[in-house]
Design a protein around this motif. Structure first.
Motif, short mmCIF file in Angstrom:
data_model
loop_
_atom_site.label_atom_id
_atom_site.label_comp_id
_atom_site.label_asym_id
_atom_site.label_seq_id
_atom_site.Cartn_x
_atom_site.Cartn_y
_atom_site.Cartn_z
N PRO A 8 28.95 -3.27 11.38
CA PRO A 8 27.91 -2.25 11.55
C PRO A 8 28.30 -0.96 10.84
CG PRO A 8 29.02 -2.71 13.64
CD PRO A 8 29.60 -3.63 12.62
N GLU A 12 27.27 3.63 13.92
CA GLU A 12 27.11 2.72 15.06
C GLU A 12 28.47 2.38 15.67
OE1 GLU A 12 24.66 -0.69 14.27
OE2 GLU A 12 23.18 0.53 13.22
N ARG A 28 26.89 -7.25 19.73
CA ARG A 28 25.94 -7.30 18.61
C ARG A 28 25.67 -8.74 18.19
NH1 ARG A 28 24.99 -2.55 16.79
NH2 ARG A 28 26.43 -0.86 17.23
N CYS A 34 20.87 -8.60 11.13
CA CYS A 34 20.19 -8.43 12.42
C CYS A 34 20.73 -7.18 13.11
CB CYS A 34 20.41 -9.66 13.31
SG CYS A 34 19.48 -9.58 14.85
N LYS A 35 19.83 -6.36 13.59
CA LYS A 35 20.23 -5.09 14.21
C LYS A 35 20.19 -5.11 15.74
CE LYS A 35 19.13 -2.26 10.28
NZ LYS A 35 20.43 -1.85 9.87
N SER A 37 21.44 -5.32 19.38
CA SER A 37 22.68 -5.13 20.14
C SER A 37 22.30 -4.91 21.60
CB SER A 37 23.48 -3.95 19.61
OG SER A 37 22.81 -2.74 19.81
N HIS A 58 20.70 -15.55 17.86
CA HIS A 58 19.78 -14.96 16.90
C HIS A 58 18.37 -15.55 16.98
CE1 HIS A 58 18.60 -12.68 13.41
NE2 HIS A 58 18.16 -13.78 12.83
N HIS A 61 15.78 -13.38 18.79
CA HIS A 61 15.47 -12.03 18.27
C HIS A 61 14.22 -12.05 17.40
CE1 HIS A 61 20.09 -11.52 18.54
NE2 HIS A 61 19.53 -11.57 19.73
N THR A 64 12.30 -9.01 11.72
CA THR A 64 11.99 -7.63 11.32
C THR A 64 11.82 -7.53 9.83
OG1 THR A 64 14.33 -7.07 11.26
CG2 THR A 64 13.12 -6.54 13.28
#
Length: 64
Positions: A8, A12, A28, A34-35, A37, A58, A61, A64
């Protein structure tokens, strides 16, 4: 295929270190880019496991 999680950004990591000093744990998603967390504190071991599973899976999620 073995993917190494992306580190990161410094901001962060500093935020995570500050949270750790107050007793919070940050987990995370290991997927590159992938953001997502999850940060938690004072939860039961079962809830901690559930939060870790959510953060590291993942497929759960949003795109995005």
């Amino acid at each position: 295929m073995n993917q190494t999680p992306a580190s990161p950004p410094l901001s962060e990591r500093i935020s995570d270190a500050a949270a750790l000093l107050t007793g919070k744990r940050t987990v995370r998603c290991p997927h590159a880019g992938c953001k997502v967390s999850v940060r938690y504190r004072h939860v039961t071991p079962d809830e901690a496991k559930r939060l870790i599973d959510v953060a590291t899976d993942h497929t759960r999620h949003p795109e995005t």
